[in-house]
Structures are given as structure tokens and as C-alpha cells.
Design an enzyme around this catalytic site. Sequence first.
Site, short mmCIF file in Angstrom:
data_model
loop_
_atom_site.label_atom_id
_atom_site.label_comp_id
_atom_site.label_asym_id
_atom_site.label_seq_id
_atom_site.Cartn_x
_atom_site.Cartn_y
_atom_site.Cartn_z
N TRP A 1 32.57 -8.15 -27.23
CA TRP A 1 33.71 -8.10 -26.13
C TRP A 1 32.69 -8.32 -25.15
O TRP A 1 31.20 -7.82 -25.75
CB TRP A 1 34.70 -6.96 -26.20
CG TRP A 1 34.34 -6.56 -24.60
CD1 TRP A 1 35.91 -6.71 -24.12
CD2 TRP A 1 33.71 -5.63 -23.43
NE1 TRP A 1 35.36 -6.53 -23.07
CE2 TRP A 1 34.31 -5.62 -22.69
CE3 TRP A 1 32.36 -4.90 -23.74
CZ2 TRP A 1 34.08 -5.02 -21.32
CZ3 TRP A 1 32.47 -4.09 -22.89
CH2 TRP A 1 33.13 -4.59 -21.55
N GLU B 1 37.88 -10.24 -27.98
CA GLU B 1 38.95 -8.90 -27.44
C GLU B 1 38.96 -8.96 -25.88
O GLU B 1 37.70 -9.67 -25.39
CB GLU B 1 37.63 -7.20 -27.88
CG GLU B 1 38.63 -6.42 -26.91
CD GLU B 1 37.56 -4.91 -27.33
OE1 GLU B 1 36.79 -5.05 -27.55
OE2 GLU B 1 38.33 -3.92 -26.53
N LYS C 1 40.86 -8.75 -22.09
CA LYS C 1 40.68 -7.46 -21.22
C LYS C 1 41.58 -8.30 -20.19
O LYS C 1 40.78 -9.67 -19.12
CB LYS C 1 39.64 -7.02 -21.33
CG LYS C 1 39.69 -5.75 -20.25
CD LYS C 1 38.20 -5.26 -20.52
CE LYS C 1 38.05 -4.02 -19.47
NZ LYS C 1 37.33 -2.62 -19.93
N ASP D 1 43.06 -3.94 -27.88
CA ASP D 1 42.46 -3.17 -27.43
C ASP D 1 44.10 -2.16 -25.85
O ASP D 1 43.88 -3.00 -25.18
CB ASP D 1 41.36 -2.78 -26.52
CG ASP D 1 41.33 -1.52 -26.08
OD1 ASP D 1 39.61 -1.62 -26.13
OD2 ASP D 1 41.78 -0.70 -24.78
N HIS E 1 43.06 -2.26 -22.34
CA HIS E 1 43.06 -3.45 -21.59
C HIS E 1 44.47 -4.09 -21.05
O HIS E 1 44.64 -5.90 -20.95
CB HIS E 1 42.85 -4.52 -22.87
CG HIS E 1 41.42 -4.03 -22.93
ND1 HIS E 1 40.10 -4.87 -23.61
CD2 HIS E 1 40.52 -3.34 -22.69
CE1 HIS E 1 39.39 -3.96 -24.09
NE2 HIS E 1 39.43 -3.01 -23.04
N HIS F 1 41.96 -1.95 -30.97
CA HIS F 1 40.75 -1.34 -30.62
C HIS F 1 42.08 -0.01 -30.12
O HIS F 1 42.90 0.05 -29.32
CB HIS F 1 40.48 -1.37 -29.36
CG HIS F 1 39.37 -1.91 -29.79
ND1 HIS F 1 37.59 -2.08 -28.90
CD2 HIS F 1 38.57 -2.24 -30.96
CE1 HIS F 1 37.19 -2.29 -29.43
NE2 HIS F 1 37.50 -2.83 -30.92
N ASP G 1 42.71 1.90 -18.30
CA ASP G 1 41.39 1.59 -18.88
C ASP G 1 40.33 2.69 -19.62
O ASP G 1 39.07 2.45 -18.94
CB ASP G 1 40.67 0.13 -19.33
CG ASP G 1 40.24 0.78 -20.77
OD1 ASP G 1 40.13 0.95 -21.50
OD2 ASP G 1 38.79 -0.30 -20.20
N ASP H 1 39.64 4.59 -21.24
CA ASP H 1 39.59 5.37 -22.68
C ASP H 1 39.67 7.20 -23.32
O ASP H 1 38.57 7.69 -23.78
CB ASP H 1 37.94 4.69 -23.41
CG ASP H 1 38.70 3.22 -23.43
OD1 ASP H 1 38.50 2.95 -24.14
OD2 ASP H 1 37.23 2.49 -22.19
N ASP I 1 38.81 3.13 -30.36
CA ASP I 1 37.94 3.37 -29.35
C ASP I 1 38.37 3.64 -28.22
O ASP I 1 39.24 3.58 -26.92
CB ASP I 1 38.38 1.42 -28.64
CG ASP I 1 37.22 1.34 -27.43
OD1 ASP I 1 36.20 2.06 -27.26
OD2 ASP I 1 37.39 0.04 -27.02
C1 RNT Z 1 35.81 -2.37 -23.11
C2 RNT Z 1 36.32 -2.18 -24.77
C3 RNT Z 1 35.10 -2.43 -25.47
C4 RNT Z 1 34.20 -1.28 -25.48
C5 RNT Z 1 33.16 -0.98 -27.11
C6 RNT Z 1 32.10 0.54 -26.32
O1 RNT Z 1 36.50 -2.05 -22.41
O2 RNT Z 1 37.33 -1.97 -24.46
O3 RNT Z 1 35.46 -2.76 -27.00
O4 RNT Z 1 34.66 0.08 -25.51
O5 RNT Z 1 32.70 -2.04 -27.32
ZN ZN Z 2 37.58 -2.25 -26.85
#
Ligand code: RNT
Ligand code: ZN
Length: 420
Positions: A187, A228, A230, A261, A264, A288, A296, A298, A328
Amino acid sequence: MKTDSLEKGYSIAKQRYAEFGVDTDRALQRLRQVAISIHCWQGDDVGGFETDAGLTGGGILATGNYPGKARTPDELRSDAEMAFRLIPGSHRFNLHASYLETGGKSVERNQLQPAHFQGWIDWAKRLGIGIDFNSTFFSHPKAADGFTLSHRDDGIRRFWIEHAAACRKIGEAIGRGLGSACVTNVWIPDGMKDVTIDRKGPRELLKRSLDEIFAEPTDPACNLDAVECKLFGIGSETYVVGSHEFYLGYAIENRKLLCLDAGHFHPTETIADKISSVLLYLDEILLHVSRGIRWDSDHVVIMTDDLRAIAEEIVRGDFLQRVHIGLDFFDASIHRIAAWTIGTRSMLKALLAAMLEPTETLRELEIAGDYTARLAMVEALKELPAGAVWDYYCLQQNVPVGMAWMEAVRDYEASVTSKR
Ligand code: RNT
Ligand code: ZN
């Protein structure tokens, strides 16, 4: 709660589910097979062990200052082991390259070797778990201007290509060492804050960089590459080089895993609905699982409709062998071991709920066009005692039932994390 009342609760639940044609024992047997990839970075707010500065830049942000985060690999391992004791089943640990161990020496990211992760490999071997891996393209001077693998400067781009190539080798060594393929994820934060004139150029560069990174094959029994995508990030609101279309195309053309993710995409877009589509074209994917609140953000994963939908899609599609489930999230405002425990247990609970679904019956109603009964049944199923099945699973797996695990976290906090 007493063992016999848990057993009684389970036997009632078993009967209730049997009325719908669902075998709860079989569901638990399936759940036992699932290994979730638990991310190291919830344990220290994505800090890593390279510098004292911790997480800087990269369009990701851990907020909160709950005391007691892990400061060394040993502390992180000890915290993770604590979490493992509170989570039923056997799982995996997901490392970032910035969690290296060099014995105090400073090692550049393009010089990383499997030896820098030997401590982790030995630890995982002792626990009998697998490890997954990630290149680290943030918290570094060469990433400070927001570009890495798509950088216009050849030298900087080369540095990051070498880093990612080194990480694949490390992933392969991890997979070989542990006898379980390591998913190595890429990523990058690359993107633009505002009006972007050249959207094409950086994408061409990124494609070239990836081609170089993946030029040398790795043993698929030891390493699996993932990319990954986004939509936007902090400081890359207008343009992200590695978009969904970019990586979907790349993954299909190059037989890579696509990493989806949950945070994302557009806020109302969910990754659940993507699984059955992308798996028509890809062999395997990485998830993720995260929880975005308005963006986003988290947040720690909990039993939301979104989470349930992800689990349902994996189970209904019979995709458990093709979907690597990674977590994640990173919340620094609550106890970090509790965050791991809540998030992972929720993921497992969602999978269990999906495994307890009489999917065939629902499918038949759908095919027959009886959408009324389909909706009625989906609602009725929510009244069934899934909680009793979950509690029994925790009992079977020898982990605390309900929120009794909080006691263990409080004890550990009193004797360990509060002293840091
Ligand atoms: C960031 C991505 C990525 C990170 C990790 C730490 O937007 O989601 O996966 O969260 O690699
Ligand atoms: Zn991620």
C-alpha cells in the site's frame, strides 16, 4: 458464567437452529478453521521500531493517547500474546516492515533482510501461527512529499522499488520458515491534495515500478503478493495514484491478490458487494476489515451491518479458502489489547453468524421469487440465540466468555502496560 448454564444455553440454541435446518456443531467446526490476520500496528499506533518518531505522514493517522503502548518488539509480542489468549481459535500476525529488529543498528529500508525479522519468525514458530507482511511506504524522509513508487525522481522511485522487492523476499522467508504462505501487501500513500492535471503520468510510473518489483517470481507456497487500492487519504483527497480501477486491472493482469480495505471507498460503498465480482477474475483476495466513521477513520471493528455483510458474502460464496481476512484499524484512545480483542472477536462473531444462516433455504426462496418470505426469514434469524453459540465456542476454546476477558486486560494493564 457457569459452564453448565453455557452448555444448557448451547443445547437450546442448537435446537432453535435445527428448526431452520442449521447444524450449530458444524458451524463451530468451520469457524475453528478460520485464521484472521491480526495487524501488529494496533499495538503501538503504527509506530514501528525504526525511530522514536513513530507514525509520520502517509495519509494515515492514529488519534488518542491511551497510556502503555508497546515500545519494543518484546513488548508488542507480549501484548499480542495476551490478545491471543482472549480470542478463540488460532490466528495469524500481520507485520509491517517498520517492525524490524536490527539490534540497534540503523538499516535502510532498501537493505532489509529476512534476518531482521527472525525474532518474529521464531516467536510465531513457538506459537504455531503464520505471519503476513507489508512493505512500509510512510514515516520516511523519502516519502515525505507524498510520492513513493510513482515518484518522478528516479532515485527515490528506485529506493522504494528495492524496498518492496526486499519485502517480498522477507515474505517468502517468513512463509518458508513457518510453513504457511505469507501474504505480502503493498500500500502506497501516493496522491495529490488538490487539482491534479496529470493523473496518467504517476499511474504509468506506478505500473512500471510494480512490474519491476514483481519481476522475480517468489514461491507461491511461501509468498503471495497483494496490492491495496484506495480512493482518497489525508493530503490525497483529490487524487490517489493506486485507485481501485488501477489495482483491479493490475491484479487481474498479473495474477496478484487485490486488497480491499473497508475504509477505502465512497462512504456508502461497501467492500462486501465487491467480493463476488472480483473473485470471478482473481484467484484470491486480501481484506483489510476496518470501520470508517464518515471517512477512512480506522475505528475498531464491531458487529455492524457492514461487517456482517462482509462475513455473509465470504461464507455464502464459499470463499473462505480464497479470501485472506486481515484487520486494519488503529485506535489509540482505548486499551490497545482490548481493541485487538474487540475487533477480532467481532470479526469471528460475524463469521459465525453467517455460518449459522440457512443459506440454501434463503436462496431457494429467492429463486422462487418469494421475496416476502426471504425478508421475513432474514429478520427472524436475528432473533435466534447466536450469542449462546458464540459463548459455547469461547468455552470450548478456553477463552473468557462474554466480556470476562476485560478482567484479564485490566490485570495486565495494572501489572504491565500502566508501568510503561
Ligand atoms: C492505509 C492502508 C494501509 C495501512 C496499513 C498500516 O490507508 O489502509 O493498509 O492502514 O498498512
Ligand atoms: Zn488497509
